[in-house]
Design an enzyme around this catalytic site. Sequence first.
Site, PDB file in Angstrom:
ATOM      1  N   ALA A  62      85.428  24.490 -15.061  1.00 32.14           N
ATOM      2  CA  ALA A  62      84.020  24.522 -14.680  1.00 32.14           C
ATOM      3  C   ALA A  62      83.868  24.966 -13.225  1.00 32.14           C
ATOM      4  CB  ALA A  62      83.404  23.143 -14.870  1.00 32.14           C
ATOM      5  N   GLY A 107      87.431  23.269 -18.838  1.00 35.18           N
ATOM      6  CA  GLY A 107      86.575  23.985 -19.773  1.00 35.18           C
ATOM      7  C   GLY A 107      87.235  25.214 -20.358  1.00 35.18           C
ATOM      8  N   GLU A 110      89.205  23.920 -23.187  1.00 30.60           N
ATOM      9  CA  GLU A 110      88.252  23.525 -24.225  1.00 30.60           C
ATOM     10  C   GLU A 110      87.697  24.742 -24.960  1.00 30.60           C
ATOM     11  OE1 GLU A 110      86.091  19.501 -22.806  1.00 30.60           O
ATOM     12  OE2 GLU A 110      86.155  21.072 -21.277  1.00 30.60           O
ATOM     13  N   GLU A 130      90.530  17.022 -15.859  1.00 28.91           N
ATOM     14  CA  GLU A 130      89.302  16.361 -15.408  1.00 28.91           C
ATOM     15  C   GLU A 130      89.551  14.965 -14.833  1.00 28.91           C
ATOM     16  OE1 GLU A 130      88.044  19.287 -18.632  1.00 28.91           O
ATOM     17  OE2 GLU A 130      89.696  17.871 -18.324  1.00 28.91           O
TER      18      GLU A 130
END
Length: 256
Positions: A62, A107, A110, A130
């Site tokens: 992110a 991300g 992901e 994270e």
Amino acid sequence: MTSVHLEVAEGVGTIRLDRPPMNALDIALQDRLKELAEEATRRDDVRAVIIYGGEKVFAAGADIKEMQAMDHAAMVARSRGLQDSFTAVARIPKPVVAAVTGYALGGGCELALCADFRIAADNAKLGQPEILLGLIPGAGGTQRLSRLVGPSKAKDLIFTGRMVKAEEALTIGLVDRVVPAAEVYEQALQWAARLAQGPALALRAAKESVDAGLETDIDTGLAIERTWFAGLFATEDRERGMRSFVEEGPGKAKFL
């Protein structure tokens, strides 16, 4: 400037992340990703999809500076939109291949998890770091990673935040193939192009049966499979495939 693009050629749509240097997944990119996933879903000329971040990096996570400025209320308002962007990719009813180069972290990892297959460069590094920010994955990582590699391995990666190199990722089932970095996109394209020549409705049925079946009990899963299986007997592809098998032998059918 648009930070993600959809390029279509010969039945394969490539969703290309283009936000150098690290393809940080800011809100604008997330929203555009959702739009392009929905476009790829609608378009008949897209029969398979590649997710690609370029030669150097898939996506390193992110946009931390953007997230740092958000408080609890702002993230409560945004978190569903974040997940919806990734879910739109996961629900493309066509084969999706992630071509992973360099870093696929947070991300980025992901996003790779939303694909049906993952081809990784031999220099790729994947992970869910994270926890090192005092957070947990928020774009599906706690759910899709555990479904792919099992809860124990998923907890290892999520609890520690450690990165795994390509070979370990292959060993634990996080990626499906490891190839030289210079060949990642070409290998993904070959795989996607082969699938793009298959029977589109049967491929959709197979994907939805597997994915939906994983979310329910075996009896409901069998009912989903049964419905799709019987329904495919109404399609031209089924007629074409069986006729070719009888007249020419297996594996020679050409589908529209």
